[in-house]
Design a protein around this motif. Structure first.
Motif, PDB file in Angstrom:
ATOM      1  N   UNK A  16       0.838  -1.213   0.000  1.00  0.00           N
ATOM      2  CA  UNK A  16       0.000   0.000   0.000  1.00  0.00           C
ATOM      3  C   UNK A  16       0.869   1.257   0.000  1.00  0.00           C
ATOM      4  N   UNK A  17       1.913   1.250  -0.817  1.00  0.00           N
ATOM      5  CA  UNK A  17       2.894   2.341  -0.806  1.00  0.00           C
ATOM      6  C   UNK A  17       2.622   3.344  -1.930  1.00  0.00           C
ATOM      7  N   UNK A  18       2.411   4.622  -1.612  1.00  0.00           N
ATOM      8  CA  UNK A  18       2.280   5.635  -2.656  1.00  0.00           C
ATOM      9  C   UNK A  18       3.607   5.817  -3.387  1.00  0.00           C
ATOM     10  N   UNK A  19       3.579   5.689  -4.723  1.00  0.00           N
ATOM     11  CA  UNK A  19       4.810   5.862  -5.496  1.00  0.00           C
ATOM     12  C   UNK A  19       4.453   5.994  -6.968  1.00  0.00           C
ATOM     13  N   UNK A  20       5.144   6.897  -7.643  1.00  0.00           N
ATOM     14  CA  UNK A  20       4.998   7.017  -9.087  1.00  0.00           C
ATOM     15  C   UNK A  20       3.619   7.424  -9.539  1.00  0.00           C
ATOM     16  N   UNK A  21       2.911   8.181  -8.724  1.00  0.00           N
ATOM     17  CA  UNK A  21       1.591   8.654  -9.107  1.00  0.00           C
ATOM     18  C   UNK A  21       0.472   7.676  -8.832  1.00  0.00           C
ATOM     19  N   UNK A  22       0.788   6.585  -8.096  1.00  0.00           N
ATOM     20  CA  UNK A  22      -0.239   5.607  -7.751  1.00  0.00           C
ATOM     21  C   UNK A  22       0.129   4.984  -6.409  1.00  0.00           C
ATOM     22  N   UNK A  23      -0.469   3.850  -6.106  1.00  0.00           N
ATOM     23  CA  UNK A  23      -0.178   3.123  -4.865  1.00  0.00           C
ATOM     24  C   UNK A  23       0.090   1.670  -5.233  1.00  0.00           C
ATOM     25  N   UNK A  24       1.102   1.062  -4.625  1.00  0.00           N
ATOM     26  CA  UNK A  24       1.424  -0.326  -4.949  1.00  0.00           C
ATOM     27  C   UNK A  24       0.185  -1.205  -4.826  1.00  0.00           C
ATOM     28  N   UNK A  25       0.103  -2.220  -5.699  1.00  0.00           N
ATOM     29  CA  UNK A  25      -1.146  -2.938  -5.940  1.00  0.00           C
ATOM     30  C   UNK A  25      -1.614  -3.783  -4.768  1.00  0.00           C
ATOM     31  N   UNK A  26      -0.690  -4.225  -3.911  1.00  0.00           N
ATOM     32  CA  UNK A  26      -1.090  -5.074  -2.788  1.00  0.00           C
ATOM     33  C   UNK A  26      -1.344  -4.249  -1.537  1.00  0.00           C
ATOM     34  N   UNK A  27      -2.552  -4.339  -1.024  1.00  0.00           N
ATOM     35  CA  UNK A  27      -2.876  -3.781   0.284  1.00  0.00           C
ATOM     36  C   UNK A  27      -2.151  -4.595   1.344  1.00  0.00           C
ATOM     37  N   UNK A  28      -2.256  -4.171   2.597  1.00  0.00           N
ATOM     38  CA  UNK A  28      -1.659  -4.968   3.668  1.00  0.00           C
ATOM     39  C   UNK A  28      -2.337  -6.331   3.752  1.00  0.00           C
ATOM     40  N   UNK A  29      -3.629  -6.369   3.509  1.00  0.00           N
ATOM     41  CA  UNK A  29      -4.317  -7.658   3.539  1.00  0.00           C
ATOM     42  C   UNK A  29      -3.819  -8.559   2.403  1.00  0.00           C
ATOM     43  N   UNK A  30      -3.812  -8.044   1.184  1.00  0.00           N
ATOM     44  CA  UNK A  30      -3.421  -8.861   0.030  1.00  0.00           C
ATOM     45  C   UNK A  30      -1.957  -9.290   0.115  1.00  0.00           C
ATOM     46  N   UNK A  31      -1.101  -8.379   0.513  1.00  0.00           N
ATOM     47  CA  UNK A  31       0.318  -8.699   0.576  1.00  0.00           C
ATOM     48  C   UNK A  31       0.648  -9.728   1.631  1.00  0.00           C
ATOM     49  N   UNK A  32       0.011  -9.629   2.798  1.00  0.00           N
ATOM     50  CA  UNK A  32       0.286 -10.605   3.853  1.00  0.00           C
ATOM     51  C   UNK A  32      -0.410 -11.933   3.568  1.00  0.00           C
ATOM     52  N   UNK A  33      -1.531 -11.899   2.860  1.00  0.00           N
ATOM     53  CA  UNK A  33      -2.171 -13.151   2.411  1.00  0.00           C
ATOM     54  C   UNK A  33      -1.251 -13.893   1.444  1.00  0.00           C
ATOM     55  N   UNK A  34      -0.689 -13.163   0.497  1.00  0.00           N
ATOM     56  CA  UNK A  34       0.250 -13.765  -0.449  1.00  0.00           C
ATOM     57  C   UNK A  34       1.485 -14.301   0.267  1.00  0.00           C
ATOM     58  N   UNK A  35       1.950 -13.549   1.252  1.00  0.00           N
ATOM     59  CA  UNK A  35       3.110 -13.998   2.030  1.00  0.00           C
ATOM     60  C   UNK A  35       2.832 -15.360   2.649  1.00  0.00           C
ATOM     61  N   UNK A  36       1.683 -15.487   3.300  1.00  0.00           N
ATOM     62  CA  UNK A  36       1.319 -16.744   3.958  1.00  0.00           C
ATOM     63  C   UNK A  36       1.335 -17.906   2.971  1.00  0.00           C
ATOM     64  N   UNK A  37       0.866 -17.649   1.766  1.00  0.00           N
ATOM     65  CA  UNK A  37       0.753 -18.715   0.766  1.00  0.00           C
ATOM     66  C   UNK A  37       2.090 -19.067   0.135  1.00  0.00           C
ATOM     67  N   UNK A  38       3.110 -18.288   0.413  1.00  0.00           N
ATOM     68  CA  UNK A  38       4.452 -18.605  -0.053  1.00  0.00           C
ATOM     69  C   UNK A  38       5.383 -19.031   1.066  1.00  0.00           C
ATOM     70  N   UNK A  39       4.846 -19.215   2.274  1.00  0.00           N
ATOM     71  CA  UNK A  39       5.690 -19.651   3.386  1.00  0.00           C
ATOM     72  C   UNK A  39       6.379 -18.536   4.127  1.00  0.00           C
ATOM     73  N   UNK A  40       5.992 -17.289   3.858  1.00  0.00           N
ATOM     74  CA  UNK A  40       6.534 -16.144   4.602  1.00  0.00           C
ATOM     75  C   UNK A  40       5.609 -15.871   5.779  1.00  0.00           C
ATOM     76  N   UNK A  41       6.129 -15.969   6.980  1.00  0.00           N
ATOM     77  CA  UNK A  41       5.301 -15.837   8.183  1.00  0.00           C
ATOM     78  C   UNK A  41       5.505 -14.499   8.898  1.00  0.00           C
ATOM     79  N   UNK A  42       6.491 -13.723   8.455  1.00  0.00           N
ATOM     80  CA  UNK A  42       6.696 -12.362   8.979  1.00  0.00           C
ATOM     81  C   UNK A  42       7.136 -11.474   7.826  1.00  0.00           C
ATOM     82  N   UNK A  43       6.480 -10.337   7.665  1.00  0.00           N
ATOM     83  CA  UNK A  43       6.925  -9.356   6.672  1.00  0.00           C
ATOM     84  C   UNK A  43       7.406  -8.097   7.385  1.00  0.00           C
ATOM     85  N   UNK A  44       8.348  -7.416   6.755  1.00  0.00           N
ATOM     86  CA  UNK A  44       8.802  -6.107   7.211  1.00  0.00           C
ATOM     87  C   UNK A  44       8.396  -5.090   6.157  1.00  0.00           C
TER      88      UNK A  44
END
Length: 457
Positions: A62-90
């Motif tokens: 959810x990062x503002x950059x380049x005139x838009x916001x990165x496509x993954x919200x905190x929900x979507x990004x951490x959901x994807x993390x879980x499905x790839x075996x990532x259990x902690x994100x920074x």
């Protein structure tokens, strides 16, 4: 016990062995052969690897950059993390002029408390010292568990860059507090010079994104950052290392006993700058860009020899229509690519095909990140640690398609990548969040990871 995982091959950064793991109250409470006792749930992991969850210590959700916001919200990004075996994100919240560190961090926490599907921590990007107030506030931030801060040596026009004097002040203050400074190293003046030249010549394709930021432009800033850190005797963490020359400077500093840590990303290990010559080259635009084959080979060699400490993703995807803004002008392409769901599977595939050991992958993706950034309850499978566990099937073949990812973006640079071996289950503190292709967790499960200052490798 709440959970008993039986007969799997447990992999640590040092060894692998067949054993059972018992979990209770979100913690690992027992490891051994033929564990018995009253158990709510038993999982048979015979023939599979049992790994500590990965820590992706470099994401931009959810990062503002380049005139838009990165496509993954905190929900979507951490959901994807879980499905790839990532259990902690920074994540990397950005402090701007007039803002405070804790104000920025707390605003993100308010979102994540409801959306996070895995555990989370923060590095705060410092862009302005606010007349010295930020240097004072860093102590309160460290006490609150924020023990790392980022400096951009680039993005001058975006008012995100720090000068050398500010970098030095932050390095010294972090050293004093037992914290660490992370650095994005590129030279903005050389980049601007190159961009001006290419645009004037009508050279506007994605290939010129790479040519505007070639190896030596990154290397100069790498060497400058390491120069200041070593002479100030302050620890430093270089993010997304992509070039051979800068890597060599870090290696020399390490050999001299300096506390220099190096991160690289899967995209630099898989792709070279040739992707920018492709019709869809704009989709691969990120900064720093993928480099030449010589740099890629140097990165792999440093991974094998132990001179690269971590692999993280710099996950910052954008939608294809946003990438298309720069179809005729590379400077208008939002910089960033997807990766959080691909990190662990990609690195484990490298082990499964003999490129490095499974123990080394655990070290790069879990144990080292936890140690460097003070996550005392993460990073390994040991009694008392959080039960962040990934079960990996070495025989499962998987081909990456945007349709079988769990993010909100509409394309991926990993499209068509074939992997031998894939995670089949992910547990966050003993809670099953991913099961054989499906996300089965819930938003809000993730917790803030309060980190400790100064944990040495």
């Amino acid at each position: 016990m709440d959970l008993l995982i039986k007969n799997g091959t447990i992999v640590t950064a040092k060894e692998s062995f067949v054993a059972d793991i018992g979990v209770e109250g979100g913690k690992i409470v027992a490891i051994g052969k033929d564990l018995v006792g009253e158990t709510d749930k038993v999982v048979d992991a015979t023939g599979k690897l049992v790994l500590p969850g990965a820590l992706d210590v470099h994401t931009h959700l959810a990062m503002p950059f380049g005139g838009t916001v990165s496509a993954d919200s905190y929900l979507a990004g951490t959901r994807a993390a879980a499905c790839g075996g990532v259990t902690t994100i920074f994540d990397y919240p950005i402090q701007h002029k007039g803002e405070t560190i804790l104000g920025v961090i707390n605003s993100k926490k308010e979102i994540l408390v409801n959306e996070a599907c895995v555990d989370y921590a923060f590095h705060c990007c410092i862009t302005d010292l606010n007349g010295g107030e930020i240097l004072e506030e860093m102590e309160r931030a460290v006490e609150a568990g924020i023990t790392s801060f980022k400096c951009f040596l680039v993005y001058k026009k975006e008012n995100m860059m720090v000068d050398d004097g500010t970098l030095a002040r932050l390095l010294l203050r972090a050293k004093e507090l037992g914290a660490i400074i992370n650095v994005h190293a590129e030279n903005p003046d050389l980049i601007d010079l190159n961009i001006e030249k290419f645009l004037a010549e009508g050279k506007t394709s994605a290939w010129y994104h790479y040519l505007s930021r070639p190896e030596f432009v990154e290397a100069e800033a790498d060497k400058r950052a390491v120069h200041w850190a070593t002479h100030l005797e302050a620890p430093i963490y270089i993010v997304h290392m992509a070039d051979k020359e800068g890597l060599e400077a870090c290696i020399e500093a390490k050999k001299s006993g300096h506390e220099v840590y190096v991160e690289t990303c899967p995209q630099y290990l898989e792709f070279t700058c040739d992707v920018y010559k492709r019709e869809d080259g704009r989709n691969f635009v990120c900064s720093p860009p993928m480099k030449g084959k010589e740099s890629q080979e140097a990165l792999w060699e440093a991974i094998k020899t132990g001179f690269i400490d971590t692999v993280a993703t710099d996950h910052c995807p954008f939608q294809s229509y946003e990438k298309d803004w720069g179809k005729d002008n590379f400077t208008k392409i939002p910089n960033g690519c997807a990766g959080v769901e691909n990190l662990y599977p990609y690195m484990l595939d490298a082990a499964n095909t003999g490129k490095l050991s499974f123990e080394r992958v655990v070290e790069l993706c879990s144990t080292n990140p936890a140690k460097i950034f003070g996550c005392k309850e993460k990073g390994s499978l040991a009694i008392g640690k959080d039960a962040d566990i990934v079960i990996y099937d070495k025989e499962k073949d998987f081909t990456v398609h945007v349709e079988n990812m769990h993010s909100d973006y509409d394309h991926t640079i990993w499209e068509g990548k074939e992997l031998h071996g894939y995670p089949v289950q992910t547990y966050v503190r003993g809670n099953l969040v991913y099961d054989h292709g499906d996300f089965v967790g819930k938003p809000g499960l993730g917790r803030f990871v309060k980190r400790e200052a100064k944990i040495n490798l």
